[in-house]
Motif scaffolding. Structure first.
Motif, short mmCIF file in Angstrom:
data_model
loop_
_atom_site.label_atom_id
_atom_site.label_comp_id
_atom_site.label_asym_id
_atom_site.label_seq_id
_atom_site.Cartn_x
_atom_site.Cartn_y
_atom_site.Cartn_z
N UNK A 22 0.99 -1.25 0.13
CA UNK A 22 0.14 0.02 0.17
C UNK A 22 0.90 1.25 -0.16
N UNK A 23 1.85 1.25 0.75
CA UNK A 23 2.98 2.39 1.10
C UNK A 23 3.62 2.63 -0.32
N UNK A 24 3.85 1.76 -0.79
CA UNK A 24 4.78 1.69 -2.34
C UNK A 24 3.66 2.24 -3.36
N UNK A 25 2.64 1.69 -3.45
CA UNK A 25 1.58 2.33 -4.50
C UNK A 25 1.28 3.61 -4.25
N UNK A 26 1.09 3.97 -3.02
CA UNK A 26 0.93 5.21 -2.61
C UNK A 26 2.16 6.57 -2.99
N UNK A 27 3.25 6.00 -2.75
CA UNK A 27 4.42 6.61 -3.17
C UNK A 27 4.63 6.88 -4.62
N UNK A 28 4.21 5.77 -5.24
CA UNK A 28 4.21 5.94 -6.76
C UNK A 28 3.20 6.91 -7.28
N UNK A 29 2.20 6.65 -6.73
CA UNK A 29 0.95 7.93 -7.11
C UNK A 29 1.58 8.99 -7.23
N UNK A 44 9.14 18.36 1.46
CA UNK A 44 9.07 17.06 1.82
C UNK A 44 7.71 16.88 2.83
N UNK A 45 7.65 17.80 3.53
CA UNK A 45 6.55 17.66 4.54
C UNK A 45 5.17 17.35 3.68
N UNK A 46 4.78 18.05 2.66
CA UNK A 46 3.61 18.06 1.94
C UNK A 46 3.56 16.71 1.33
N UNK A 47 4.68 16.52 0.58
CA UNK A 47 5.06 15.32 -0.14
C UNK A 47 4.64 13.92 0.56
N UNK A 48 5.34 13.64 1.74
CA UNK A 48 5.31 12.53 2.49
C UNK A 48 3.85 12.44 3.40
#
Length: 92
Positions: A22-29, A44-48
């Motif tokens: 789930x984290x990996x797919x969310x990061x890719x999105x 960084x804060x907004x991205x993560x």
């Protein structure tokens, strides 16, 4: 519509989706829509934060979905994907 090729379907698999998937797919999105592979310190804060929000939405969606179909076997689906890729791109 251009879909992220690295984002895989996560619903109705045996064994079930993992938190890491789930984290990996969310990061890719988030990478795809932001245009950043890795954000600057200023972003960084907004991205993560967005990655976490997308992950929460994905978890909620997966928990709410229902189906009468048998769960897909991960190994069988991976083999099918390799076969499709071999046909599309040639054997590597």
């Amino acid at each position: 519509m251009n879909v992220c090729r690295n984002i895989k379907p996560l619903f109705n698999f045996d064994p079930p989706v993992t938190e890491e998937e789930i984290q990996s797919a969310s990061l890719q999105f988030v990478r795809k829509i932001s245009g950043f592979n890795k954000p600057s310190k200023a972003n960084e804060e907004a991205f993560y934060g967005a990655v976490e929000e997308v992950s929460a939405a994905v978890r909620q969606l997966l928990n709410a979905l229902v189906t009468n179909a048998e769960p897909k076997n991960r190994e069988v689906e991976a083999a099918r994907a390799r076969e499709r890729n071999a046909k599309r791109f040639g054997s590597v």
